[in-house]
Design an enzyme around this catalytic site. Structure first.
Site, PDB file in Angstrom:
ATOM      1  N   HIS A   1      44.280  -0.676  -3.714  1.00  0.00           N
ATOM      2  CA  HIS A   1      42.814  -0.552  -3.715  1.00  0.00           C
ATOM      3  C   HIS A   1      42.289  -0.611  -5.150  1.00  0.00           C
ATOM      4  O   HIS A   1      41.350   0.104  -5.513  1.00  0.00           O
ATOM      5  CB  HIS A   1      42.402   0.754  -3.043  1.00  0.00           C
ATOM      6  CG  HIS A   1      41.090   0.685  -2.320  1.00  0.00           C
ATOM      7  ND1 HIS A   1      39.905   0.420  -2.978  1.00  0.00           N
ATOM      8  CD2 HIS A   1      40.775   0.828  -1.015  1.00  0.00           C
ATOM      9  CE1 HIS A   1      38.913   0.433  -2.108  1.00  0.00           C
ATOM     10  NE2 HIS A   1      39.412   0.671  -0.897  1.00  0.00           N
TER      11      HIS A   1
ATOM     12  N   GLU B   1      41.623  -6.302  -1.647  1.00  0.00           N
ATOM     13  CA  GLU B   1      42.722  -5.608  -0.990  1.00  0.00           C
ATOM     14  C   GLU B   1      43.461  -6.578  -0.058  1.00  0.00           C
ATOM     15  O   GLU B   1      42.991  -6.880   1.036  1.00  0.00           O
ATOM     16  CB  GLU B   1      42.190  -4.413  -0.201  1.00  0.00           C
ATOM     17  CG  GLU B   1      41.325  -3.466  -1.027  1.00  0.00           C
ATOM     18  CD  GLU B   1      40.387  -2.658  -0.161  1.00  0.00           C
ATOM     19  OE1 GLU B   1      40.858  -2.032   0.816  1.00  0.00           O
ATOM     20  OE2 GLU B   1      39.172  -2.666  -0.448  1.00  0.00           O
TER      21      GLU B   1
END
Length: 359
Positions: free
Chosen positions: A195, A325
């Site tokens: 992330h 991501e």
């Protein structure tokens, strides 16, 4: 004297060598958090925290010193006290899982519902909330740090004891690979991702970055941001990143939405030879190419950022950075056509994300 001066000069002009350094980075729940900094021969370095296996820095040479390409803080609390998962590894599965439920071989499992009715990023005690164990390795061509943790149902409510590893490797060519490995003793799910948030400029937002993605469609969501199973065509919409597109223009195209930006999942073609996405700062010319062996790419332009955290480029605010991501498409257990993130007992799964910078 002259010999000493000569030797000193040699030392001062010698190119930097592959190097690994370890330093304290605060505490969480009485546990020490360490920072590992890996440096290659070109003066490029990455820093990784044992908390959340978090990618804290990606420093590259610039006109004056170095520039960190990642949204970053030197204060652990700015990572632990905000809801945006900055830099963390998330899992056992990334993204949202409808109802926090899934089925494997006829057995239904219930896991943490930490976002309304649903589970987000592995629940409230998943990969992103642990202090991992670290080991390092150095070769002539790379430096790496491997973070390891064993997850049990008592920790994160997922079935099976999962031996998870995340390895960051900085290579001699300045590329960085993130390798994920999972082995379990009972059927479970495994779809972790990074992330990390990117801002390649020396400004406070990514509006002057261009973005290009190897994608022809994106997921449709319901009101809870859960995938419906439908794929929406990107062409002739703000999601069309077939050609490099300025984020400012793309975000302007989302002005009539509640998000006022992107928090979406592109369907990408897994391909080791073709980048899934390219991000470039128009001011500096710096860019990254992201390669993935999975079919989904979350694009989040930090639309909902608020000042709950402060980073090195200022208090958190919308469009400060973009999260990219790479993962298998979200809520896969409820949509078999999205892929399979089941990890069977006594099996091992491996995934990789590769970042190639230009500066």
């Amino acid at each position: 004297m002259y010999l000493i001066a000569y030797i000193t000069n040699l030392i001062n002009t010698e190119e930097p060598l592959m190097n690994i350094e370890k330093a304290p980075f605060g505490k969480i729940n009485s546990q020490d958090v360490e920072k590992y900094t890996l440096t290659n021969d070109n003066g490029v370095s990455i820093s990784v925290l044992t908390f959340a296996a978090l990618w804290q820095a990606f420093n590259v040479p610039a006109d004056k010193g170095t520039v960190n390409l990642l949204l970053s803080s030197d204060n652990l609390e700015n990572y632990t006290n905000n809801p945006f998962y900055a830099g963390r590894i998330v899992g056992r599965i990334g993204g949202r899982l409808k109802g926090g439920q899934f089925e494997i071989d006829g057995t239904t499992y219930q896991v943490d519902q930490n976002e309304g009715n649903n589970s987000l990023h592995g629940g409230s005690n998943g990969f992103a909330n642990q202090v991992w164990q670290a080991t390092t390795n150095q070769t002539a061509d790379s430096v790496s740090v491997t973070l390891s943790f064993t997850f049990t149902p008592a920790i994160d409510k997922f079935p099976g004891n999962l031996d998870a590893k995340v390895t960051y490797t900085l290579h001699k060519d300045n590329s960085v690979t993130i390798d994920f490995e999972g082995t379990t003793d009972a059927n479970t799910l495994f779809n972790p991702t990074s992330h990390a948030y990117w801002n390649l400029s020396e400004t406070y937002n990514i509006l002057n970055h261009t973005f290009q993605a190897n994608s022809g469609s994106h997921l449709e969501f319901d009101d809870e941001k859960i995938a419906t199973g439908n794929l929406l065509v990107n062409a002739n919409t703000p999601f069309d990143f077939n050609q490099p597109t300025l984020f400012k223009d793309a975000i302007d195209g989302m002005s009539n939405t509640d998000e006022k930006g992107f928090d979406d999942i592109l369907v990408v073609d897994p391909d080791s030879d073709e980048a899934a996405a390219t991000l470039k700062d128009q001011d500096s010319g710096r860019s990254i190419k992201l390669y993935s062996d999975r079919n989904g790419l979350v694009v989040f332009t930090a639309n909902s950022f608020n000042d709950v955290a402060t980073y090195t480029n200022g208090p958190a605010h919308p469009y400060q950075a973009v999260a990219l991501e790479a993962q298998t498409l979200s809520d896969t257990p409820h949509h078999p056509n999205f892929g399979d993130v089941t990890l069977k007992a006594n099996e091992t799964k491996n995934y990789q994300i590769k970042i190639v910078p230009e500066f």
